[in-house]
Design a protein around this motif. Structure first.
Motif, PDB file in Angstrom:
ATOM      1  N   PHE A  76       0.459  -0.998  -0.099  1.00 42.77           N
ATOM      2  CA  PHE A  76      -0.010   0.133  -0.193  1.00 42.77           C
ATOM      3  C   PHE A  76       0.847   1.126  -0.013  1.00 42.77           C
ATOM      4  CE2 PHE A  76      -2.330  -3.518   2.243  1.00 42.77           C
ATOM      5  CZ  PHE A  76      -3.362  -3.638   1.670  1.00 42.77           C
ATOM      6  N   VAL A  77       0.540   2.379  -0.810  1.00 48.84           N
ATOM      7  CA  VAL A  77       1.046   3.494  -0.812  1.00 48.84           C
ATOM      8  C   VAL A  77       0.169   4.587  -0.714  1.00 48.84           C
ATOM      9  CG1 VAL A  77       2.448   5.126  -2.144  1.00 48.84           C
ATOM     10  CG2 VAL A  77       2.938   2.721  -2.265  1.00 48.84           C
ATOM     11  N   GLY A  78       0.113   5.505   0.282  1.00 53.26           N
ATOM     12  CA  GLY A  78      -0.784   6.628   0.608  1.00 53.26           C
ATOM     13  C   GLY A  78      -0.245   7.668   0.041  1.00 53.26           C
ATOM     14  N   PHE A  79      -1.489   8.643  -0.515  1.00 50.91           N
ATOM     15  CA  PHE A  79      -1.444  10.033  -1.094  1.00 50.91           C
ATOM     16  C   PHE A  79      -2.276  10.802  -0.507  1.00 50.91           C
ATOM     17  CE2 PHE A  79       0.015   6.788  -4.227  1.00 50.91           C
ATOM     18  CZ  PHE A  79       1.398   7.346  -4.652  1.00 50.91           C
ATOM     19  N   LEU A  80      -1.799  12.214  -0.626  1.00 59.98           N
ATOM     20  CA  LEU A  80      -2.690  13.221   0.215  1.00 59.98           C
ATOM     21  C   LEU A  80      -3.448  14.095  -1.018  1.00 59.98           C
ATOM     22  CD1 LEU A  80      -0.371  14.232   3.103  1.00 59.98           C
ATOM     23  CD2 LEU A  80      -2.388  12.707   3.069  1.00 59.98           C
ATOM     24  N   ALA A  81      -4.714  14.171  -0.651  1.00 60.63           N
ATOM     25  CA  ALA A  81      -5.342  15.185  -1.717  1.00 60.63           C
ATOM     26  C   ALA A  81      -6.303  16.111  -0.961  1.00 60.63           C
ATOM     27  CB  ALA A  81      -6.050  14.145  -2.686  1.00 60.63           C
ATOM     28  N   GLU A  82      -6.370  17.386  -1.544  1.00 60.23           N
ATOM     29  CA  GLU A  82      -7.403  18.353  -0.928  1.00 60.23           C
ATOM     30  C   GLU A  82      -8.631  18.356  -1.735  1.00 60.23           C
ATOM     31  OE1 GLU A  82      -7.059  23.071   0.180  1.00 60.23           O
ATOM     32  OE2 GLU A  82      -5.557  22.058  -1.009  1.00 60.23           O
ATOM     33  N   THR A  83      -9.606  18.693  -1.206  1.00 59.44           N
ATOM     34  CA  THR A  83     -10.966  18.514  -1.766  1.00 59.44           C
ATOM     35  C   THR A  83     -11.087  19.736  -2.882  1.00 59.44           C
ATOM     36  OG1 THR A  83     -11.743  20.094   0.010  1.00 59.44           O
ATOM     37  CG2 THR A  83     -12.343  17.691   0.059  1.00 59.44           C
ATOM     38  N   SER A  84     -10.373  20.540  -2.733  1.00 61.38           N
ATOM     39  CA  SER A  84     -10.245  21.792  -3.749  1.00 61.38           C
ATOM     40  C   SER A  84      -9.015  22.296  -4.033  1.00 61.38           C
ATOM     41  CB  SER A  84     -11.168  23.080  -3.169  1.00 61.38           C
ATOM     42  OG  SER A  84     -12.335  22.683  -2.761  1.00 61.38           O
ATOM     43  N   PRO A  85      -8.267  21.325  -4.870  1.00 59.68           N
ATOM     44  CA  PRO A  85      -6.882  21.599  -5.440  1.00 59.68           C
ATOM     45  C   PRO A  85      -6.932  22.915  -6.082  1.00 59.68           C
ATOM     46  CG  PRO A  85      -7.987  20.027  -6.667  1.00 59.68           C
ATOM     47  CD  PRO A  85      -8.965  20.259  -5.558  1.00 59.68           C
ATOM     48  N   GLY A  86      -5.632  23.819  -5.850  1.00 61.09           N
ATOM     49  CA  GLY A  86      -5.478  25.097  -6.425  1.00 61.09           C
ATOM     50  C   GLY A  86      -5.286  24.778  -8.243  1.00 61.09           C
ATOM     51  N   THR A  87      -5.092  23.538  -8.534  1.00 60.70           N
ATOM     52  CA  THR A  87      -4.539  23.409 -10.054  1.00 60.70           C
ATOM     53  C   THR A  87      -5.257  22.435 -10.672  1.00 60.70           C
ATOM     54  OG1 THR A  87      -2.824  21.940  -9.768  1.00 60.70           O
ATOM     55  CG2 THR A  87      -2.388  24.341  -9.846  1.00 60.70           C
ATOM     56  N   SER A  88      -5.586  22.131 -11.890  1.00 54.82           N
ATOM     57  CA  SER A  88      -6.305  20.985 -12.346  1.00 54.82           C
ATOM     58  C   SER A  88      -5.569  19.550 -12.055  1.00 54.82           C
ATOM     59  CB  SER A  88      -6.072  21.001 -13.901  1.00 54.82           C
ATOM     60  OG  SER A  88      -4.656  21.044 -14.328  1.00 54.82           O
ATOM     61  N   VAL A  89      -6.547  18.475 -12.153  1.00 59.45           N
ATOM     62  CA  VAL A  89      -5.973  17.319 -11.476  1.00 59.45           C
ATOM     63  C   VAL A  89      -5.005  16.748 -12.504  1.00 59.45           C
ATOM     64  CG1 VAL A  89      -6.893  14.895 -10.878  1.00 59.45           C
ATOM     65  CG2 VAL A  89      -8.085  17.066 -10.150  1.00 59.45           C
ATOM     66  N   ASN A  90      -4.044  16.190 -12.028  1.00 56.16           N
ATOM     67  CA  ASN A  90      -3.193  15.601 -12.747  1.00 56.16           C
ATOM     68  C   ASN A  90      -3.691  14.271 -13.104  1.00 56.16           C
ATOM     69  OD1 ASN A  90      -0.900  13.837 -13.796  1.00 56.16           O
ATOM     70  ND2 ASN A  90       0.661  15.371 -12.928  1.00 56.16           N
ATOM     71  N   PRO A  91      -3.811  13.624 -14.459  1.00 56.68           N
ATOM     72  CA  PRO A  91      -4.341  12.419 -14.743  1.00 56.68           C
ATOM     73  C   PRO A  91      -3.742  11.106 -13.878  1.00 56.68           C
ATOM     74  CG  PRO A  91      -3.996  13.753 -16.700  1.00 56.68           C
ATOM     75  CD  PRO A  91      -3.485  14.466 -15.756  1.00 56.68           C
ATOM     76  N   ILE A  92      -2.178  11.341 -13.821  1.00 56.67           N
ATOM     77  CA  ILE A  92      -1.435  10.392 -12.944  1.00 56.67           C
ATOM     78  C   ILE A  92      -1.954  10.314 -11.279  1.00 56.67           C
ATOM     79  CG2 ILE A  92       0.749   9.762 -12.099  1.00 56.67           C
ATOM     80  CD1 ILE A  92       1.936  11.099 -14.671  1.00 56.67           C
ATOM     81  N   ALA A  93      -2.203  11.460 -10.914  1.00 57.20           N
ATOM     82  CA  ALA A  93      -2.539  11.147  -9.590  1.00 57.20           C
ATOM     83  C   ALA A  93      -4.019  10.951  -9.618  1.00 57.20           C
ATOM     84  CB  ALA A  93      -2.597  12.744  -8.947  1.00 57.20           C
ATOM     85  N   SER A  94      -4.713  10.397 -10.384  1.00 50.66           N
ATOM     86  CA  SER A  94      -6.218  10.059 -10.515  1.00 50.66           C
ATOM     87  C   SER A  94      -5.950   8.613 -10.279  1.00 50.66           C
ATOM     88  CB  SER A  94      -6.879  10.621 -11.610  1.00 50.66           C
ATOM     89  OG  SER A  94      -6.996  12.071 -11.793  1.00 50.66           O
ATOM     90  N   GLN A  95      -5.110   7.873 -10.594  1.00 51.87           N
ATOM     91  CA  GLN A  95      -5.060   6.325 -10.882  1.00 51.87           C
ATOM     92  C   GLN A  95      -4.928   5.937  -9.300  1.00 51.87           C
ATOM     93  OE1 GLN A  95      -1.735   5.541 -13.332  1.00 51.87           O
ATOM     94  NE2 GLN A  95      -2.852   6.725 -14.942  1.00 51.87           N
ATOM     95  N   MET A  96      -5.969   5.922  -8.626  1.00 52.80           N
ATOM     96  CA  MET A  96      -6.234   5.388  -7.222  1.00 52.80           C
ATOM     97  C   MET A  96      -7.014   4.226  -7.085  1.00 52.80           C
ATOM     98  SD  MET A  96      -4.016   7.247  -5.288  1.00 52.80           S
ATOM     99  CE  MET A  96      -2.971   8.442  -6.021  1.00 52.80           C
ATOM    100  N   ASP A  97      -6.620   3.277  -6.210  1.00 53.66           N
ATOM    101  CA  ASP A  97      -7.490   2.092  -5.842  1.00 53.66           C
ATOM    102  C   ASP A  97      -8.562   2.239  -5.064  1.00 53.66           C
ATOM    103  OD1 ASP A  97      -5.844  -0.128  -7.555  1.00 53.66           O
ATOM    104  OD2 ASP A  97      -4.359   0.967  -6.363  1.00 53.66           O
ATOM    105  N   PHE A  98      -8.087   3.216  -4.009  1.00 55.50           N
ATOM    106  CA  PHE A  98      -8.958   3.504  -2.784  1.00 55.50           C
ATOM    107  C   PHE A  98      -9.053   5.020  -2.512  1.00 55.50           C
ATOM    108  CE2 PHE A  98      -6.545  -0.643  -1.760  1.00 55.50           C
ATOM    109  CZ  PHE A  98      -7.911  -1.438  -2.167  1.00 55.50           C
ATOM    110  N   MET A  99     -10.111   5.296  -1.781  1.00 53.65           N
ATOM    111  CA  MET A  99     -10.171   6.640  -1.577  1.00 53.65           C
ATOM    112  C   MET A  99     -10.794   6.959   0.070  1.00 53.65           C
ATOM    113  SD  MET A  99     -11.980  10.133  -3.288  1.00 53.65           S
ATOM    114  CE  MET A  99     -13.592   9.650  -2.671  1.00 53.65           C
ATOM    115  N   VAL A 100     -10.167   7.466   0.707  1.00 52.69           N
ATOM    116  CA  VAL A 100     -10.727   7.598   2.053  1.00 52.69           C
ATOM    117  C   VAL A 100     -10.856   9.253   2.501  1.00 52.69           C
ATOM    118  CG1 VAL A 100     -10.391   7.235   4.540  1.00 52.69           C
ATOM    119  CG2 VAL A 100      -9.671   5.782   2.892  1.00 52.69           C
ATOM    120  N   THR A 101     -11.998   9.671   2.758  1.00 53.64           N
ATOM    121  CA  THR A 101     -12.182  11.063   3.248  1.00 53.64           C
ATOM    122  C   THR A 101     -11.872  10.766   4.824  1.00 53.64           C
ATOM    123  OG1 THR A 101     -14.566  10.575   3.397  1.00 53.64           O
ATOM    124  CG2 THR A 101     -13.721  11.628   1.636  1.00 53.64           C
ATOM    125  N   VAL A 102     -11.156  11.953   5.398  1.00 54.11           N
ATOM    126  CA  VAL A 102     -10.824  11.902   6.864  1.00 54.11           C
ATOM    127  C   VAL A 102     -11.470  12.891   7.679  1.00 54.11           C
ATOM    128  CG1 VAL A 102      -8.571  10.963   6.192  1.00 54.11           C
ATOM    129  CG2 VAL A 102      -8.949  13.472   6.398  1.00 54.11           C
TER     130      VAL A 102
END
Length: 351
Positions: A32-58
């Motif tokens: 497993f590898v964890g990544f952090l993401a803000e609900t309202s990113p300042g820039t457009s979403v990078n397609p590479i960053a979209s390739q996720m298996d799971f999403m958790v809202t904290v």
């Protein structure tokens, strides 16, 4: 082997997202590898960053917002309190962070099952005071004793005087029952069913002193009720006293070693193989029935309850104290040496 990516979504970058990412990236399986993401990113979403298996809202705010992040098939929400909002002394603030980390660990929020397949569970708040928790620990202990006593009665009856057959049936049924009970009730109450196990988790900071005492009461009353229900099922006198003598230094050393073995298995399993704890405990108990002279009680509540049944699994009341002393001594030594206090040690104020 596939490596799974987990996105932790937050509105404000704080403790829970960092704790989640840290735990994800330090799983024993290295899958497993964890990544952090803000609900309202300042820039457009990078397609590479979209390739996720799971999403958790904290946080609840993040769970209720629309975000540009694509939602994978498996999602979860962790709605436990933010430790950063805790006010008070430095000790209280530190304890809040430790509690949050322990809650994450005990939720077993993701991992691999016995077949190497991905397993992902939504966070379940661990509350030692909830009615569900009370019922879980009480019924779990009662069912455990019903399995132990009932399988002993059945094995003795069908074994026609062959103690080896009776012990075989007793051990297999107990191991199978433990596996089911820990698997199903573990996420609710922790599935301790044993005062020395509760003491170990108290020392580790998972439960408070009042909660540990409540666990002990549920375990003892549940164990006694389980014995009485078994007598009822087999049409035996409900109130009994055992005449089965189990005493001597060999028995006490056996119980000392049994308790140490059980606590070692649970402690190591909790640290590095959470998903396998039910299987590890069940197999340990089955083996313990056969390699110890005391048949692996390793549980003060069980020892007391088994003095109330004059059946194959009983123990004479006069012998109970020796079992309890051996089990308690083993627990004290193990906890003192191998269970570092977490979150309850006062901070060092020396300059």
């Amino acid at each position: 082997m596939k490596c799974y990516n987990i996105r932790f979504v937050y509105t404000h970058h704080s403790a829970r997202s960092i704790l989640g990412k840290s735990l994800a990236s330090t799983q024993p399986s290295d899958r497993f590898v964890g990544f952090l993401a803000e609900t309202s990113p300042g820039t457009s979403v990078n397609p590479i960053a979209s390739q996720m298996d799971f999403m958790v809202t904290v946080c609840d705010d993040a769970a209720g917002r629309q975000s540009p992040w694509p939602r994978p098939n498996v999602t979860a929400h962790w709605g436990f309190p933010d430790p950063l909002k805790v006010q008070g002394s430095e000790f209280e603030k530190k304890t809040a962070f430790v509690d949050a980390m322990n809650s994450l660990k005990m939720s077993r929020y993701f991992g691999l099952n016995d077949f190497g397949e991905i397993r992902f569970l939504e966070f379940k708040k661990y509350s030692c005071n909830s009615m569900k928790n009370i019922i879980s620990e009480f019924i779990g202990t009662a069912l455990l004793l019903a399995i132990v006593a009932g399988s002993g009665l059945m094995g003795e009856s069908l074994g026609a005087g062959n103690d080896a057959v009776a012990l075989l049936g007793n051990s297999i049924a107990t191991g199978a029952g433990l596996y089911v009970l820990i698997t199903l009730l573990g996420p609710i109450s922790g599935a301790h069913f044993n005062p020395v196990v509760s003491a170990m988790f108290w020392q580790l900071g998972y439960i408070k002193t009042s909660q540990m005492l409540a666990y002990w009461l549920r375990q003892l009353t549940g164990a006694v009720i389980g014995i009485w229900v078994t007598h009822w099922m087999f049409s035996l006198p409900i109130m009994q006293v055992s005449s089965n003598i189990r005493t001597g230094s060999g028995m006490w050393v056996s119980e000392f070693i049994s308790t140490l073995v059980l606590l070692v298995v649970i402690r190591l399993g909790d640290q590095g193989a959470k998903d396998k704890v039910p299987m590890l405990v069940a197999l340990t108990v089955v083996a313990g029935y056969w390699f110890t002279s005391s048949t692996f009680f390793a549980n003060p509540a069980v020892a007391i309850a088994r003095s109330l049944t004059n059946t194959f699994v009983g123990i004479a009341p006069a012998d109970v104290s020796g079992f309890i002393v051996a089990e308690t001594l083993a627990a004290i030594i193990f906890i003192a040496l191998f269970c570092r206090k977490v979150g309850r040690t006062k901070p060092n104020r020396s300059m």
